[in-house]
Design a protein around this motif. Sequence first.
Motif, PDB file in Angstrom:
ATOM      1  N   THR A 130     -11.696 -37.638  44.498  1.00  0.00           N
ATOM      2  CA  THR A 130     -10.786 -37.497  45.632  1.00  0.00           C
ATOM      3  C   THR A 130     -10.228 -38.841  46.105  1.00  0.00           C
ATOM      4  OG1 THR A 130     -12.403 -37.734  47.401  1.00  0.00           O
ATOM      5  CG2 THR A 130     -12.135 -35.530  46.471  1.00  0.00           C
ATOM      6  N   ALA A 131     -10.995 -39.913  45.960  1.00  0.00           N
ATOM      7  CA  ALA A 131     -10.577 -41.240  46.455  1.00  0.00           C
ATOM      8  C   ALA A 131     -10.351 -41.238  47.959  1.00  0.00           C
ATOM      9  CB  ALA A 131      -9.320 -41.735  45.721  1.00  0.00           C
ATOM     10  N   GLN A 132     -11.067 -40.393  48.690  1.00  0.00           N
ATOM     11  CA  GLN A 132     -10.829 -40.262  50.121  1.00  0.00           C
ATOM     12  C   GLN A 132     -11.854 -40.983  50.997  1.00  0.00           C
ATOM     13  OE1 GLN A 132      -8.586 -36.020  49.464  1.00  0.00           O
ATOM     14  NE2 GLN A 132     -10.355 -35.976  50.819  1.00  0.00           N
ATOM     15  N   VAL A 133     -13.092 -41.093  50.526  1.00  0.00           N
ATOM     16  CA  VAL A 133     -14.141 -41.625  51.398  1.00  0.00           C
ATOM     17  C   VAL A 133     -13.871 -43.089  51.788  1.00  0.00           C
ATOM     18  CG1 VAL A 133     -16.593 -42.205  51.552  1.00  0.00           C
ATOM     19  CG2 VAL A 133     -15.897 -39.967  50.714  1.00  0.00           C
ATOM     20  N   GLY A 134     -13.352 -43.887  50.872  1.00  0.00           N
ATOM     21  CA  GLY A 134     -13.049 -45.294  51.187  1.00  0.00           C
ATOM     22  C   GLY A 134     -12.066 -45.405  52.353  1.00  0.00           C
ATOM     23  N   PRO A 135     -10.834 -44.870  52.178  1.00  0.00           N
ATOM     24  CA  PRO A 135      -9.857 -44.961  53.279  1.00  0.00           C
ATOM     25  C   PRO A 135     -10.350 -44.295  54.571  1.00  0.00           C
ATOM     26  CG  PRO A 135      -8.731 -44.372  51.254  1.00  0.00           C
ATOM     27  CD  PRO A 135     -10.201 -44.362  50.944  1.00  0.00           C
ATOM     28  N   GLN A 136     -11.081 -43.197  54.457  1.00  0.00           N
ATOM     29  CA  GLN A 136     -11.527 -42.521  55.675  1.00  0.00           C
ATOM     30  C   GLN A 136     -12.589 -43.334  56.406  1.00  0.00           C
ATOM     31  OE1 GLN A 136     -12.319 -38.472  54.166  1.00  0.00           O
ATOM     32  NE2 GLN A 136     -10.337 -37.873  54.999  1.00  0.00           N
ATOM     33  N   THR A 137     -13.437 -44.022  55.645  1.00  0.00           N
ATOM     34  CA  THR A 137     -14.427 -44.899  56.274  1.00  0.00           C
ATOM     35  C   THR A 137     -13.716 -46.065  56.969  1.00  0.00           C
ATOM     36  OG1 THR A 137     -16.024 -44.293  54.571  1.00  0.00           O
ATOM     37  CG2 THR A 137     -16.510 -46.274  55.839  1.00  0.00           C
ATOM     38  N   ALA A 138     -12.702 -46.610  56.292  1.00  0.00           N
ATOM     39  CA  ALA A 138     -11.936 -47.715  56.888  1.00  0.00           C
ATOM     40  C   ALA A 138     -11.307 -47.268  58.207  1.00  0.00           C
ATOM     41  CB  ALA A 138     -10.855 -48.201  55.927  1.00  0.00           C
ATOM     42  N   GLU A 139     -10.755 -46.074  58.208  1.00  0.00           N
ATOM     43  CA  GLU A 139     -10.101 -45.569  59.428  1.00  0.00           C
ATOM     44  C   GLU A 139     -11.112 -45.420  60.552  1.00  0.00           C
ATOM     45  OE1 GLU A 139      -8.600 -43.208  62.529  1.00  0.00           O
ATOM     46  OE2 GLU A 139     -10.219 -42.488  61.256  1.00  0.00           O
ATOM     47  N   LYS A 140     -12.282 -44.868  60.218  1.00  0.00           N
ATOM     48  CA  LYS A 140     -13.299 -44.652  61.252  1.00  0.00           C
ATOM     49  C   LYS A 140     -13.753 -45.981  61.855  1.00  0.00           C
ATOM     50  CE  LYS A 140     -14.279 -40.088  60.354  1.00  0.00           C
ATOM     51  NZ  LYS A 140     -12.886 -39.699  60.703  1.00  0.00           N
ATOM     52  N   LEU A 141     -13.769 -47.027  61.040  1.00  0.00           N
ATOM     53  CA  LEU A 141     -14.215 -48.336  61.528  1.00  0.00           C
ATOM     54  C   LEU A 141     -13.046 -49.173  62.055  1.00  0.00           C
ATOM     55  CD1 LEU A 141     -16.684 -49.085  58.598  1.00  0.00           C
ATOM     56  CD2 LEU A 141     -17.337 -48.592  60.963  1.00  0.00           C
ATOM     57  N   ASN A 142     -11.840 -48.565  62.008  1.00  0.00           N
ATOM     58  CA  ASN A 142     -10.639 -49.261  62.447  1.00  0.00           C
ATOM     59  C   ASN A 142     -10.421 -50.571  61.686  1.00  0.00           C
ATOM     60  OD1 ASN A 142      -8.341 -49.394  63.955  1.00  0.00           O
ATOM     61  ND2 ASN A 142      -9.330 -50.361  65.732  1.00  0.00           N
ATOM     62  N   LEU A 143     -10.624 -50.512  60.364  1.00  0.00           N
ATOM     63  CA  LEU A 143     -10.462 -51.698  59.524  1.00  0.00           C
ATOM     64  C   LEU A 143      -9.233 -51.546  58.644  1.00  0.00           C
ATOM     65  CD1 LEU A 143     -14.033 -52.146  57.984  1.00  0.00           C
ATOM     66  CD2 LEU A 143     -13.042 -53.443  59.884  1.00  0.00           C
ATOM     67  N   PRO A 144      -8.598 -52.657  58.274  1.00  0.00           N
ATOM     68  CA  PRO A 144      -7.567 -52.554  57.234  1.00  0.00           C
ATOM     69  C   PRO A 144      -8.210 -52.161  55.901  1.00  0.00           C
ATOM     70  CG  PRO A 144      -7.847 -54.846  57.972  1.00  0.00           C
ATOM     71  CD  PRO A 144      -8.759 -54.010  58.797  1.00  0.00           C
ATOM     72  N   GLN A 145      -7.430 -51.488  55.061  1.00  0.00           N
ATOM     73  CA  GLN A 145      -7.962 -51.064  53.760  1.00  0.00           C
ATOM     74  C   GLN A 145      -7.073 -51.605  52.655  1.00  0.00           C
ATOM     75  OE1 GLN A 145      -7.357 -46.891  54.703  1.00  0.00           O
ATOM     76  NE2 GLN A 145      -5.907 -46.644  53.001  1.00  0.00           N
ATOM     77  N   ILE A 146      -7.711 -51.941  51.534  1.00  0.00           N
ATOM     78  CA  ILE A 146      -6.959 -52.319  50.335  1.00  0.00           C
ATOM     79  C   ILE A 146      -7.511 -51.450  49.211  1.00  0.00           C
ATOM     80  CG2 ILE A 146      -6.359 -54.161  48.733  1.00  0.00           C
ATOM     81  CD1 ILE A 146      -6.970 -56.154  51.040  1.00  0.00           C
ATOM     82  N   THR A 147      -6.729 -50.479  48.775  1.00  0.00           N
ATOM     83  CA  THR A 147      -7.199 -49.560  47.739  1.00  0.00           C
ATOM     84  C   THR A 147      -6.712 -50.033  46.367  1.00  0.00           C
ATOM     85  OG1 THR A 147      -5.250 -48.211  48.155  1.00  0.00           O
ATOM     86  CG2 THR A 147      -7.266 -47.565  49.288  1.00  0.00           C
TER      87      THR A 147
END
Lengths: 291, 339
Positions: A130-147
């Motif tokens: 799914t490739a979803q847990v990374g971005p969703q964790t970033a969102e929950k922690l209010n962090l920028p994400q680089i996928t």
Amino acid sequence: MAFRIIVLAKQVPDTRNVGEDAMKSDGTVNRAALPAIYNPEDLNALEQALQIKDRILDTEIIIITMGPPRAADIIRESMYRDADRGYLITDKRFAGADTLATSYVISKAIEKIGNYDLIISGRQAIDGDTAQVGPQTAEKLNLPQITYAEEIITCEKGKIKVKRRLERGIEIVESTLPALVTVHGSADPCRPKNSKLFMKYKHAKTQTELQTIDDDYINQTIKNKSYLHIDELSLDDLDCDPEKIGLLGSPTKVKKIDNVVLQGKDSKVIADKDADIKHLMNDLIKNHTLG
Amino acid sequence: MNNICVYCEIEEGKVSDVSLELISKAVKLAGELKCEVEAVAIGSGLNNIEQQISPYGANIIHSVDDKRLYPYTTLPHSAVFENIIRENKPQIVLVGATSVGRDLAPRIASSLKCGLTADCTDLVIGDYTDPKSGHEYKNLLYQIRPAFGGNIIATIVNPETKPQMATVREGVMKKEHAAKNFKSTVNIIDPSEILDKVDFAVKIIERHIEQRKVNLTGSQIIVAGGFGVGSKEGFELLNELAKVVGGEVGASRAAVDAGYSEHARQIGQTGVTVRPKLYIACGISGAIQHRAGMDGSAQIISINTDPEAPINSIADVAIIGDLHSVIPKMIKYYKEQSK
């Protein structure tokens, strides 16, 4: 000041070897019935963390994995490759979580650990893709994400430069830290286990595993050496809203599971013979499929 | 009525095929749900976006034009898109399963606390009864995808949360024009207020996006190779056959993972979906994820040493033999007879 990297890794069923008892009646995966492996892209992620540790003195790598008790293997496997320690998030009440409920729990564990500079995970796991847990964790922690990271080019306190591998090209991006990076399978493969580290950490155990060891001497030895402790986190250790975890906290529900049935066309079977193939090619030309 | 919202991916001013395919699918679903389709275009220099999108039948186009919105970066796009979703309250949100869509959709689903299903191979409207509470839900989106290494097909629903979000790969849905002279209503949104609050933490320093070299979706004949091809060199033989018959070379995931072929050629659930006139599957066993990307082909020929390979059951012609021996014969007899 130490540089702290948290690596998110998952133990996954080896989906290439699936037996008949792989699914439970509620449509979730019966992980106990399958061989378990280190999710391949999480190994790429670990390697990126290890490369930073090679460059920055005083880097600490902490593994977080979520799963049943046997997922402690993932933490040991990581320690054999020079990760420093790890947390196993394990609790029956977390079971049946979709990516939203999973990322919620992981973000709570990360908050508990705290003081991190960088979070790295694989892009996706082979059991869900799914490739979803990374971005969703970033969102929950209010962090920028680089996928889709292929290489962490430079990394220092407060700043990171990453090469991303996209469908039709590459991008080089810079971000402030802390941030969350997900690593693509085209990144460097993970280094092998180190034999010295294997000897050092092979007795690393969780509390639950310790209870199953009858030998008092080994038991005491492990207890006395803090580097052999794998921390376990249950619901009681984390500041989680019980409504946001497990099946209850998962907005996606499995309505049904269908076994794959082949519709069984009336195929014409031919052999690798000159006459047959000559005839086939002639047919394809005549009915204008070819040419 | 709550509508269906489609995120349009835009590269150099051009709306990507996957977004237009999703608009076409959304138009069909909207017909069943008796609602409308809203397309969301976020980028810079979007002057002719209406001409690109309206032929596919989106009722409303939300156009958000700002220099800071191109190229795509996660935080600004998710802030703008999330704001549009919160204001318009669509019941369904569809996003292409590209490196952009798979970066954006989970971030938004997390913030909206709604369900998201990745890489759907079909979307259907239907009802759902909760097995525990017995509560009945009308007209949900069935999000259908192979799961678990392709051993099963799962139908996923999000009964309680809205919007219902799904990503779909390029080529899975068909791009179709709506009625002639269809006109969309354009809603221009000024993003400055939102963007002023956004964290531009990630900055793009360099960007090299290549024009698509491989055009699998546009090709009428595809010669595809699997793990059974055995090597990168083995693909040369497939190249030769494709060249002779005027086709394009594709590959299964196993062949791409093994390094025999490049990712741009991958066909299947996690690659592209194709519907050519003729699909020649060479050394491909035919896992469900692969079949999901090619079983709409008009004619399928499989070449496999294993008579029991699943691919044979969907093939019109199954050649039982080694591709290294079969393909040269195909080339030879094609050349001989096509003159």
